[in-house]
Design an enzyme around this catalytic site. Structure first.
Site, PDB file in Angstrom:
ATOM      1  N   HIS A  80      39.478  42.833  42.004  1.00  0.00           N
ATOM      2  CA  HIS A  80      37.452  43.451  41.730  1.00  0.00           C
ATOM      3  C   HIS A  80      37.487  43.989  40.420  1.00  0.00           C
ATOM      4  O   HIS A  80      36.337  43.367  40.779  1.00  0.00           O
ATOM      5  CB  HIS A  80      37.966  44.707  43.082  1.00  0.00           C
ATOM      6  CG  HIS A  80      37.865  45.845  42.065  1.00  0.00           C
ATOM      7  ND1 HIS A  80      38.942  46.357  42.180  1.00  0.00           N
ATOM      8  CD2 HIS A  80      37.312  46.613  41.731  1.00  0.00           C
ATOM      9  CE1 HIS A  80      39.140  47.338  41.205  1.00  0.00           C
ATOM     10  NE2 HIS A  80      37.431  47.790  41.356  1.00  0.00           N
ATOM     11  N   HIS A 108      32.863  43.677  36.891  1.00  0.00           N
ATOM     12  CA  HIS A 108      33.131  44.476  38.444  1.00  0.00           C
ATOM     13  C   HIS A 108      32.918  43.475  39.436  1.00  0.00           C
ATOM     14  O   HIS A 108      31.335  43.880  39.706  1.00  0.00           O
ATOM     15  CB  HIS A 108      32.329  45.848  38.774  1.00  0.00           C
ATOM     16  CG  HIS A 108      33.168  46.707  39.335  1.00  0.00           C
ATOM     17  ND1 HIS A 108      32.910  46.737  40.501  1.00  0.00           N
ATOM     18  CD2 HIS A 108      34.280  47.926  39.313  1.00  0.00           C
ATOM     19  CE1 HIS A 108      32.984  47.446  41.615  1.00  0.00           C
ATOM     20  NE2 HIS A 108      34.215  47.910  40.332  1.00  0.00           N
TER      21      HIS A 108
END
Length: 161
Positions: free
Chosen positions: A68, A83
């Site tokens: 992620h 992110h």
């Protein structure tokens, strides 16, 4: 010798969009860690694609096991965190495919992560993707280009030492 001064003039370092989508201020991200710039100054992309590419030539400092997020050390010294989505660590890697690993040397535009944006959103997660400079204090200015739809690889931020 005037040409020598022009050759070494520092117009700043450029970071390109890690994903296609709308470029927005990181202060608009609905997560205080990013919006208050605790991790650093930057930009966020509301993605319209399912790919994250390198915003510059760099070394992968850390590819998170869950896929992620990724931390890069740019060749010019910036510590760049990308992110994908908010709280997406909770997906434990579901909907993410990584294409780079910690220690890899990557080129600007190289594919780093693929993700299923629709599936992530269907599970209730915001897919906004912040890109922040974790060592912001080492740069005099960090100028994001916000408010437009950008293509993957299009310039979105300039940093000056």
């Amino acid at each position: 010798m005037e040409w020598l001064g022009k050759l070494f003039k520092n117009d700043g370092y450029r970071l390109s969009a890690p994903a296609a989508g709308k470029a927005v201020s990181v202060t608009e991200v609905k997560d205080e860690t990013f919006s208050t710039e605790i991790l650093g100054k930057g930009i966020a992309i509301v993605p319209e694609s399912n790919r994250i590419v390198a915003p510059c030539d760099a070394v992968v400092d850390l590819m998170f096991d869950t896929g992620h997020a990724i931390s890069l050390k740019a060749n010019f010294g910036a510590e760049v965190l990308i992110h994908v989505g908010l709280d997406t660590v909770n997906l434990k890697g579901k909907h993410f495919t990584v294409h780079a690993k910690t220690g890899d040397v990557v080129k600007e535009g190289q594919l780093l992560i693929e993700f299923d944006r629709a599936a992530i959103a269907a599970e209730g997660y915001d897919t906004v993707t912040p890109m922040v400079i974790c060592n912001s204090d080492e740069f005099k200015t960090i100028t994001p280009q916000i408010g437009t739809v950008v293509a993957e690889g299009e310039p979105v931020m300039t940093l000056k030492k």
